[in-house]
Write a protein that holds these residues in place. Sequence first.
Motif, PDB file in Angstrom:
ATOM      1  N   ASN A 165       0.779  -1.229   0.000  1.00  0.00           N
ATOM      2  CA  ASN A 165       0.000   0.000   0.000  1.00  0.00           C
ATOM      3  C   ASN A 165       0.812   1.281   0.000  1.00  0.00           C
ATOM      4  O   ASN A 165       0.508   2.213  -0.750  1.00  0.00           O
ATOM      5  CB  ASN A 165      -0.955  -0.003   1.203  1.00  0.00           C
ATOM      6  N   HIS A 166       1.842   1.356   0.847  1.00  0.00           N
ATOM      7  CA  HIS A 166       2.486   2.665   1.009  1.00  0.00           C
ATOM      8  C   HIS A 166       3.975   2.557   1.282  1.00  0.00           C
ATOM      9  O   HIS A 166       4.486   1.518   1.693  1.00  0.00           O
ATOM     10  CB  HIS A 166       1.824   3.445   2.153  1.00  0.00           C
ATOM     11  N   ASP A 167       4.642   3.645   1.023  1.00  0.00           N
ATOM     12  CA  ASP A 167       6.026   3.840   1.411  1.00  0.00           C
ATOM     13  C   ASP A 167       6.018   4.597   2.730  1.00  0.00           C
ATOM     14  O   ASP A 167       5.431   5.697   2.805  1.00  0.00           O
ATOM     15  CB  ASP A 167       6.757   4.647   0.336  1.00  0.00           C
ATOM     16  N   PRO A 168       6.599   4.048   3.796  1.00  0.00           N
ATOM     17  CA  PRO A 168       6.494   4.694   5.113  1.00  0.00           C
ATOM     18  C   PRO A 168       6.979   6.137   5.134  1.00  0.00           C
ATOM     19  O   PRO A 168       6.373   6.988   5.803  1.00  0.00           O
ATOM     20  CB  PRO A 168       7.356   3.793   6.003  1.00  0.00           C
ATOM     21  N   GLU A 169       8.047   6.430   4.407  1.00  0.00           N
ATOM     22  CA  GLU A 169       8.574   7.797   4.419  1.00  0.00           C
ATOM     23  C   GLU A 169       7.597   8.756   3.745  1.00  0.00           C
ATOM     24  O   GLU A 169       7.343   9.857   4.254  1.00  0.00           O
ATOM     25  CB  GLU A 169       9.932   7.842   3.709  1.00  0.00           C
ATOM     26  N   LEU A 170       7.032   8.351   2.607  1.00  0.00           N
ATOM     27  CA  LEU A 170       6.056   9.208   1.936  1.00  0.00           C
ATOM     28  C   LEU A 170       4.808   9.389   2.790  1.00  0.00           C
ATOM     29  O   LEU A 170       4.213  10.478   2.817  1.00  0.00           O
ATOM     30  CB  LEU A 170       5.675   8.612   0.579  1.00  0.00           C
ATOM     31  N   LEU A 171       4.414   8.340   3.492  1.00  0.00           N
ATOM     32  CA  LEU A 171       3.249   8.447   4.368  1.00  0.00           C
ATOM     33  C   LEU A 171       3.489   9.481   5.456  1.00  0.00           C
ATOM     34  O   LEU A 171       2.632  10.350   5.707  1.00  0.00           O
ATOM     35  CB  LEU A 171       2.940   7.089   4.995  1.00  0.00           C
ATOM     36  N   GLN A 172       4.636   9.428   6.115  1.00  0.00           N
ATOM     37  CA  GLN A 172       4.911  10.361   7.205  1.00  0.00           C
ATOM     38  C   GLN A 172       5.101  11.789   6.706  1.00  0.00           C
ATOM     39  O   GLN A 172       4.815  12.742   7.425  1.00  0.00           O
ATOM     40  CB  GLN A 172       6.147   9.894   7.983  1.00  0.00           C
ATOM     41  N   ARG A 173       5.571  11.958   5.467  1.00  0.00           N
ATOM     42  CA  ARG A 173       5.779  13.297   4.910  1.00  0.00           C
ATOM     43  C   ARG A 173       4.506  13.886   4.326  1.00  0.00           C
ATOM     44  O   ARG A 173       4.458  15.066   3.980  1.00  0.00           O
ATOM     45  CB  ARG A 173       6.857  13.240   3.825  1.00  0.00           C
ATOM     46  N   LEU A 216      -2.190   0.065  -4.091  1.00  0.00           N
ATOM     47  CA  LEU A 216      -1.145   1.077  -3.961  1.00  0.00           C
ATOM     48  C   LEU A 216      -1.772   2.447  -3.690  1.00  0.00           C
ATOM     49  O   LEU A 216      -2.708   2.854  -4.370  1.00  0.00           O
ATOM     50  CB  LEU A 216      -0.301   1.156  -5.233  1.00  0.00           C
ATOM     51  N   SER A 217      -1.252   3.140  -2.686  1.00  0.00           N
ATOM     52  CA  SER A 217      -1.710   4.491  -2.388  1.00  0.00           C
ATOM     53  C   SER A 217      -1.277   5.434  -3.503  1.00  0.00           C
ATOM     54  O   SER A 217      -0.129   5.407  -3.945  1.00  0.00           O
ATOM     55  CB  SER A 217      -1.121   4.958  -1.055  1.00  0.00           C
ATOM     56  N   GLU A 218      -2.203   6.277  -3.951  1.00  0.00           N
ATOM     57  CA  GLU A 218      -1.871   7.232  -5.000  1.00  0.00           C
ATOM     58  C   GLU A 218      -1.044   8.394  -4.467  1.00  0.00           C
ATOM     59  O   GLU A 218      -0.293   9.019  -5.216  1.00  0.00           O
ATOM     60  CB  GLU A 218      -3.150   7.748  -5.656  1.00  0.00           C
ATOM     61  N   GLN A 219      -1.165   8.702  -3.163  1.00  0.00           N
ATOM     62  CA  GLN A 219      -0.445   9.826  -2.572  1.00  0.00           C
ATOM     63  C   GLN A 219       0.817   9.406  -1.851  1.00  0.00           C
ATOM     64  O   GLN A 219       1.770  10.198  -1.770  1.00  0.00           O
ATOM     65  CB  GLN A 219      -1.357  10.568  -1.593  1.00  0.00           C
ATOM     66  N   CYS A 220       0.841   8.190  -1.320  1.00  0.00           N
ATOM     67  CA  CYS A 220       1.948   7.773  -0.449  1.00  0.00           C
ATOM     68  C   CYS A 220       2.700   6.568  -0.988  1.00  0.00           C
ATOM     69  O   CYS A 220       3.309   5.799  -0.219  1.00  0.00           O
ATOM     70  CB  CYS A 220       1.422   7.469   0.952  1.00  0.00           C
ATOM     71  N   ASN A 221       2.653   6.387  -2.286  1.00  0.00           N
ATOM     72  CA  ASN A 221       3.378   5.288  -2.907  1.00  0.00           C
ATOM     73  C   ASN A 221       3.534   5.587  -4.387  1.00  0.00           C
ATOM     74  O   ASN A 221       3.019   6.579  -4.895  1.00  0.00           O
ATOM     75  CB  ASN A 221       2.627   3.962  -2.703  1.00  0.00           C
ATOM     76  N   GLY A 222       4.215   4.725  -5.073  1.00  0.00           N
ATOM     77  CA  GLY A 222       4.339   4.787  -6.512  1.00  0.00           C
ATOM     78  C   GLY A 222       4.631   3.390  -7.009  1.00  0.00           C
ATOM     79  O   GLY A 222       5.271   2.608  -6.295  1.00  0.00           O
TER      80      GLY A 222
END
Length: 258
Positions: A165-173, A216-222
Amino acid sequence: MRLRVFASGSKGNCLALRGAGRMFLVDLGLSCRELTKRMKACGLSPDEVAGVFFTHDHSDHCAGVATFHKNFPDVPLYANGNTADAIAAVTGVEDGWCVFETAEEFAVDGLSVTTFSVPHDAADTVGYLFGDGRSTLFVGTDMGVMTLPAMEALSRATCAVLESNHDPELLQRSERPVSLKQRIAGRSGHLANYQAADAVRELNPPNLRTLLLAHLSEQCNGPWLAREAMEKALAELGRSDIRLATLGQDAPSDLYEF
């Protein structure tokens, strides 16, 4: 077996599998009109659907069920009791349910179905392992951690639809509220890229040949980030035999045969 994913993500989820000569859907998070449009683009029709399996009651997994059931009232709807009750309360669909017990194994029209509980903040979320006697399909999305039952099911898969679903760094940012970040990253939230990769790294599923990264999250992943994490795990295992792809939100996937 054959698999086509019509949508995967927070705006709607739905996939079609064909096994034992019948076509089944997993989740109905698209409107009936959009589902029909995407099926038609793939040479399919809702008239072919022999049953719909639900993972849980969040709207991105069941928003289309009311209209679908109105149009196709004889198509059975499969869910555990808590999920069926929760979907009925929101959508008004109170009949047509075929209720199973979580962790139950049963057969539908020659297709074997194994269900397993996964941690997610819904009524009673499950994952599935489907089999036709020759191959198996794992469906595991919307879970905060990989539980032992989920790991056991994944270890048996020929093809897997696995959340990344997400990249932890992008999620926190991201600019999302702290409470939402905590929910997504928590035990009842969603799998991060590294968690999906770690599960495959730990198991090295012997029969796995197709791995599709889902939700996959559109805002917090790629797609490149999800692929990069999983490609690293597969390279460490020497598993060049596994076909890897990411699933998207806006258009049907390729057709996968396994």
